[in-house]
Design a protein around this motif. Structure first.
Motif, short mmCIF file in Angstrom:
data_model
loop_
_atom_site.label_atom_id
_atom_site.label_comp_id
_atom_site.label_asym_id
_atom_site.label_seq_id
_atom_site.Cartn_x
_atom_site.Cartn_y
_atom_site.Cartn_z
N HIS A 145 0.09 -5.88 8.21
CA HIS A 145 0.56 -5.32 7.64
C HIS A 145 -0.45 -3.90 7.96
N VAL A 146 -0.66 -2.50 7.23
CA VAL A 146 -0.95 -1.35 7.40
C VAL A 146 -2.16 -0.71 6.19
N GLY A 147 -2.57 -0.14 7.21
CA GLY A 147 -4.25 0.42 6.46
C GLY A 147 -3.32 1.36 4.87
N ASP A 148 -4.64 2.36 4.74
CA ASP A 148 -3.66 3.25 4.05
C ASP A 148 -2.80 4.41 4.72
N PRO A 149 -3.90 4.83 6.26
CA PRO A 149 -2.28 5.47 7.37
C PRO A 149 -0.81 4.97 7.76
N GLY A 150 -1.92 3.78 7.97
CA GLY A 150 0.24 3.55 7.71
C GLY A 150 1.07 3.10 6.63
N ALA A 151 0.30 2.77 5.65
CA ALA A 151 1.12 3.86 4.35
C ALA A 151 1.85 4.41 4.50
N ARG A 152 0.76 5.38 4.80
CA ARG A 152 1.63 6.75 3.98
C ARG A 152 3.26 7.25 5.19
N LEU A 159 8.12 8.35 7.16
CA LEU A 159 9.36 7.75 7.85
C LEU A 159 10.59 7.64 6.54
N VAL A 160 10.21 6.83 5.44
CA VAL A 160 11.42 6.12 4.81
C VAL A 160 11.58 7.78 4.00
N ARG A 161 11.48 7.88 3.67
CA ARG A 161 11.13 9.47 2.99
C ARG A 161 12.07 10.83 3.55
N GLY A 162 12.07 11.06 5.15
CA GLY A 162 12.82 11.83 5.84
C GLY A 162 13.98 11.29 5.99
N LEU A 221 1.26 -0.87 -0.56
CA LEU A 221 -0.02 -0.14 -0.12
C LEU A 221 0.85 1.18 -0.08
N ALA A 222 2.20 1.19 1.11
CA ALA A 222 2.65 2.47 0.72
C ALA A 222 3.65 2.84 -0.33
N THR A 223 3.46 1.23 -2.09
CA THR A 223 4.45 1.89 -3.12
C THR A 223 4.02 3.21 -3.51
N PRO A 224 2.89 3.44 -4.18
CA PRO A 224 2.44 4.63 -4.38
C PRO A 224 2.99 6.23 -4.00
#
Length: 290
Positions: A179-186, A191-194, A63-66
Motif C-alpha cells: 500500500h502507499v501513502g499520499d506521495p505514492g498515491a499521487r 503514471l496512469v494518467r501518463g 488513496l489514489a482514487t481522487p
C-alpha cells in the motif's frame, strides 16, 4: 454471551477506526475489505468526446482514487477486490451500455491472476476496446501474466508497470510493501494518467488539421487485421511515407521515442483513427479507416 460478543465486535471496530485516524498512511490496510472509494472523471481535464477511461482497483488504489478523478479518469477502488469481481463490473457496464472504450484493471494483489483471467477480461470488453493492466507489487506471477498479455496483444492490451515505476521511489510504499501513502498515491495517478494520454486527448493548442490539405497520402497498412490509410498531414516534406507507415503499424499503445500518439477513434474525435505527433509538433502523421 451473545451480548458480550456484540460488544466485543463494536469495540474492535472502534479500535480499527482509531488506528486509521492515527496512521493515515496505512489506512487502506485497515478494515480494507469494507473500504470503498469512487471518483468521477472531472470535466475540463480532457479534450476527449467519448466516455472517460475507467479504472477498477483494490485497496492499493484507495488513496489514489481522487487524484485519478482529477486527472480525467473514472475510478472505483474497494479493498480485497479480486480479478473475478473486476470482470463482473466490466460486464455489467457493457450490458448497461456505459462501458468506456478504455478500461483498466489495477488488480491481482488479492490472488494471482493468469492468462485465462486476462483472456476473459478481453472477451468481456470486446475487440474494439483497450484493456489496461496495472502490475501489482506483491505478485510476480500476476505481473508476468500481464506482460505476456501485452506482448501477445500489442494493440489491445496496455501495460501500466507500477512495479517498475514505484521501485525507484521506496518512500512511496508503507510498511507492508504494497500500500502507499499520499506521495505514492499521487505517483500512481501520474503514471496512469501518463499512460492514458493517447486516450484522453491531445492538448487544444495542437490544432490538428481536419484534412490532408498540402500533405501526402502514403498508402495503406494492416494493423491487428484492420486496414488503415496513412497520411502525413503536417510536415510532409520532412518525413518519408515509409516512416509514416511504420509509425501507424506500431499503434498507439507503444512508446515511440520523440513521438506522441493519440487514439482519435476511441476518444470520439474525427476524422482520423489515430495521429502521431513529433515532439516539436512540426510533423503529424494520421491514419483513417477506408
Amino acid at each position: 454471551m451473545g451480548r458480550l460478543l456484540r460488544w466485543g465486535r463494536w469495540l474492535c471496530a472502534l479500535a480499527a477506526l482509531a488506528l486509521a485516524a492515527l496512521l493515515p498512511a496505512a489506512a487502506p490496510a485497515v478494515d480494507a475489505c469494507h473500504t470503498e472509494r469512487k471518483a468521477g472523471a472531472q470535466r475540463g481535464s480532457s479534450t476527449a468526446r467519448a466516455r472517460a477511461p475507467y479504472i477498477i482497483g483494490d485497496s492499493t488504489m484507495l488513496l489514489a482514487t481522487p487524484y485519478l478523478g482529477r486527472s480525467g479518469i473514472e475510478a472505483d477502488a474497494r479493498g480485497c477486490r479480486q480479478m473475478s469481481a473486476g470482470i463482473q463490473m466490466l460486464a455489467a457496464r457493457r450490458r448497461s451500455g456505459t462501458l468506456p472504450n478504455v478500461d483498466i484493471l489495477a488488480l491481482g494483489a488479492n490472488g494471482a491472476l493468469n492468462s485465462g483471467d486476462i483472456s476473459r477480461a478481453l472477451s468481456t470488453i470486446g475487440r474494439e476496446r483497450i484493456l489496461g493492466l496495472v502490475t501489482p507489487r506483491n505478485s510476480a506471477s500476476s505481473a508476468s501474466a500481464m506482460r505476456g498479455a501485452a506482448h501477445a496483444h500489442p494493440h489491445r492490451v496496455l501495460l501500466i508497470d507500477w512495479v517498475g515505476y514505484s521501485s525507484a521511489h521506496p518512500s512511496w510504499v508503507v510498511g507492508d510493501g504494497l500500500h502507499v501513502g499520499d506521495p505514492g498515491a499521487r505517483g500512481f495517478a501520474r503514471l496512469v494518467r501518463g499512460k492514458l494520454e493517447p486516450f484522453i486527448g491531445p492538448p487544444r493548442s495542437l490544432k490538428v488539421p481536419g484534412g490532408v490539405g498540402d500533405g501526402a497520402a502514403c498508402g495503406q497498412v494492416k494493423r491487428d487485421g484492420a486496414a488503415l490509410n496513412v497520411f502525413v498531414i503536417r510536415g510532409s516534406d520532412r518525413l518519408s511515407c515509409s516512416r509514416a507507415r511504420h509509425l501507424v503499424r506500431l499503434g498507439t499503445l507503444r512508446r515511440i521515442p520523440n513521438w506522441r500518439p493519440y487514439d482519435f477513434l476511441r476518444t470520439g474525435r474525427k476524422p482520423w483513427s489515430d495521429i502521431y505527433v513529433r515532439h516539436d509538433r512540426k510533423i503529424i502523421v494520421a491514419s483513417r479507416r477506408p
